[in-house]
Design a protein around this motif. Structure first.
Motif, PDB file in Angstrom:
ATOM      1  N   ALA A  98       5.389   5.152  10.623  1.00 23.09           N
ATOM      2  CA  ALA A  98       6.872   4.887  10.618  1.00 23.09           C
ATOM      3  C   ALA A  98       7.882   5.960  11.666  1.00 23.09           C
ATOM      4  CB  ALA A  98       7.537   5.419   9.006  1.00 23.09           C
ATOM      5  N   ARG A 109       6.307  -0.880   5.883  1.00 21.89           N
ATOM      6  CA  ARG A 109       5.270  -0.757   5.133  1.00 21.89           C
ATOM      7  C   ARG A 109       4.377  -1.732   5.410  1.00 21.89           C
ATOM      8  NH1 ARG A 109       8.920  -2.349   1.508  1.00 21.89           N
ATOM      9  NH2 ARG A 109       8.187  -4.236   0.004  1.00 21.89           N
ATOM     10  N   ALA A 114       1.645   4.464   6.638  1.00 27.69           N
ATOM     11  CA  ALA A 114       2.980   4.892   6.094  1.00 27.69           C
ATOM     12  C   ALA A 114       3.215   6.042   6.782  1.00 27.69           C
ATOM     13  CB  ALA A 114       2.861   4.648   4.418  1.00 27.69           C
ATOM     14  N   ALA A 118       9.228   1.880   0.862  1.00 31.70           N
ATOM     15  CA  ALA A 118       9.641   2.125   2.063  1.00 31.70           C
ATOM     16  C   ALA A 118       9.535   1.073   3.098  1.00 31.70           C
ATOM     17  CB  ALA A 118       8.581   3.401   2.946  1.00 31.70           C
ATOM     18  N   CYS A 119      10.414   1.117   4.184  1.00 30.54           N
ATOM     19  CA  CYS A 119      10.521  -0.122   4.830  1.00 30.54           C
ATOM     20  C   CYS A 119      10.488   0.549   6.441  1.00 30.54           C
ATOM     21  CB  CYS A 119      11.693  -0.933   4.904  1.00 30.54           C
ATOM     22  SG  CYS A 119      11.860  -2.487   5.897  1.00 30.54           S
TER      23      CYS A 119
END
Length: 156
Positions: A69, A109, A155, A106-107
């Protein structure tokens, strides 16, 4: 030898001794100025559209292929800055939206479908900034791109 008599039709005809050069210049300017403005405006819109499409596509691809991320966010920021600089987009008018499907969590993912939307506005050329005319005489542009994030994406 035949002689032609002057008739009443000859007297009624107008004199064709006009100024053709003046007429061509006048008509040319009346037609040419709007045509040049149209070409300039369409060029500006096309350039901004290419920039928005390029930005959305590259940001989606870079985020989907990032290992994590933090790297995805850094890549997105770097690409957005590069696209704004390269295509001359107004940095204060560029808006970016990132979402994932399925929603929740979450984005970006692992295994999600990443949707990137980049929106901007193109101000038409020669429009003055007086009274906010530049905001009124602007064209909204929006570009979208979709990428599938690898299911092996980390992630953290």
């Amino acid at each position: 030898m035949l002689r032609r008599r002057a008739s009443s039709d000859d007297a009624a005809r107008p004199d064709d001794a006009g100024s053709a050069a003046l007429e061509f210049i006048l008509v040319g300017v009346i037609l040419l100025v709007p045509l040049v403005y149209l070409i300039t405006a369409l060029g500006a819109v096309q350039g901004q559209t290419l920039g928005a499409e390029s930005g959305a596509r590259h940001i989606a691809r870079a985020m989907a292929t990032a290992p994590d991320a933090a790297t995805a966010a850094a890549r997105a920021d770097a690409i957005l800055a590069s696209v704004v600089d390269e295509y001359g987009l107004a940095s204060d008018a560029v808006e970016i939206a990132i979402r994932c499907e399925p929603a929740g969590g979450a984005c970006p993912r692992a295994g999600a479908t990443l949707h990137v939307t980049l929106a901007t506005r193109v101000t038409l050329p020669l429009v003055p900034t007086v009274l906010g005319l530049d905001r009124v005489a602007s064209i909204p542009i929006e570009a979208r791109s979709v990428q599938k994030v690898s299911r092996f994406w980390e992630a953290g």
